[in-house]
Design a protein around this motif. Structure first.
Motif, PDB file in Angstrom:
ATOM      1  N   GLN A  14       4.954   3.908   2.203  1.00  0.00           N
ATOM      2  CA  GLN A  14       4.773   2.662   1.467  1.00  0.00           C
ATOM      3  C   GLN A  14       5.107   1.511   2.404  1.00  0.00           C
ATOM      4  OE1 GLN A  14       6.053   2.123  -2.778  1.00  0.00           O
ATOM      5  NE2 GLN A  14       7.546   0.741  -1.862  1.00  0.00           N
ATOM      6  N   VAL A  55       0.867  -1.170   0.000  1.00  0.00           N
ATOM      7  CA  VAL A  55       0.000   0.000   0.000  1.00  0.00           C
ATOM      8  C   VAL A  55       0.903   1.218   0.000  1.00  0.00           C
ATOM      9  CG1 VAL A  55      -0.165   0.029   2.541  1.00  0.00           C
ATOM     10  CG2 VAL A  55      -1.926   1.160   1.163  1.00  0.00           C
ATOM     11  N   ASP A  60      -2.429  -0.572   7.439  1.00  0.00           N
ATOM     12  CA  ASP A  60      -3.624  -0.049   6.783  1.00  0.00           C
ATOM     13  C   ASP A  60      -3.529   1.478   6.738  1.00  0.00           C
ATOM     14  OD1 ASP A  60      -4.667  -2.684   6.777  1.00  0.00           O
ATOM     15  OD2 ASP A  60      -5.540  -2.378   8.766  1.00  0.00           O
ATOM     16  N   HIS A 119       0.773  -4.267   3.045  1.00  0.00           N
ATOM     17  CA  HIS A 119      -0.606  -4.066   3.485  1.00  0.00           C
ATOM     18  C   HIS A 119      -1.038  -5.126   4.514  1.00  0.00           C
ATOM     19  CE1 HIS A 119      -4.371  -2.189   3.542  1.00  0.00           C
ATOM     20  NE2 HIS A 119      -4.709  -2.220   2.262  1.00  0.00           N
TER      21      HIS A 119
END
Length: 214
Positions: free
Chosen positions: A186, A22, A193, A189
């Motif tokens: 970054q 993510v 979250d 995930h």
């Protein structure tokens, strides 16, 4: 690891992805610490880095790593970040973390000078054990740019477990006493979250505010 076990099923779900990362970019607002730093002779970058890394250290989700096929929680990590050397090429500063602000800044400045003076790429992971390679947070600052987003180079997405943080140019002085910049986070995930990115932003601002008030 008790907290991790509560989200192991989330980790297992994202770990099955080819790319489980993510990457969020957002405007970070914190109290303007530059006057404080100027009054005390503290380089503002190193002051900010201190609070970013200690905020990271206070949130379990940023400390989970994949080691020998298992999820572990590291207890500490290196302080490290990118610098430009005298040839205007990328290099790495790295030093041992400390809770003392002045000592942290002194170590950070010394490490930056070493990296800036070296034409060779130093402080790479090659010199570290497999476990110590996991004890890291990747930091990049680009003060020349008003950052909007960034994509970091990844050797292998599925095994990527070290958070990468980047930020760009600070805003001009604001009437409300705040300082803003775009920060990008970054991470895997399975560990992080959007809520944990929010927690990090809150923790950085709170730590800076506490220091300015002390």
């Amino acid at each position: 690891m008790q907290n991790f076990e509560k989200r192991r099923d989330r980790y297992n779900a994202f770990a099955s992805f080819e790319n489980p990362l993510v990457n969020l970019s957002f405007e970070l607002e914190v109290p303007d610490f530059r006057p404080y730093c100027k009054q005390r002779g503290l380089p503002s970058f190193h002051f900010f880095l201190y609070h970013v890394l200690h905020a990271v250290k206070g949130i379990d989700n940023y400390l989970y790593r994949i080691y020998k096929g298992e999820v572990i929680k590291i207890e500490d990590f290196w302080a490290s970040y990118t610098v430009l050397n005298r040839d205007d090429n990328l290099n790495f500063a790295r030093f041992v973390m400390t809770d003392d602000l002045n000592e942290f800044v002194a170590r950070s400045v010394a490490s930056a000078k070493e990296a800036e003076a070296s034409t060779k790429l130093i402080n790479t992971a090659e010199s570290l054990s497999e476990y110590d390679q996991r004890r890291n947070i990747f930091i990049t600052c680009m003060p020349w740019l008003k950052l909007s987003a960034i994509e970091h180079p990844i050797y292998e997405h599925k095994s990527y477990d070290i958070p990468s943080l980047a930020w760009g140019r600070y805003s001009a002085p604001r009437a409300d006493g705040k300082l803003s910049m775009t920060m990008a986070v970054q991470a895997h995930h399975g560990f992080i979250d959007g809520y944990h990115v929010h927690l990090l932003a809150e923790a950085i601002g709170q730590r800076i505010a506490q220091t300015l008030a002390s």
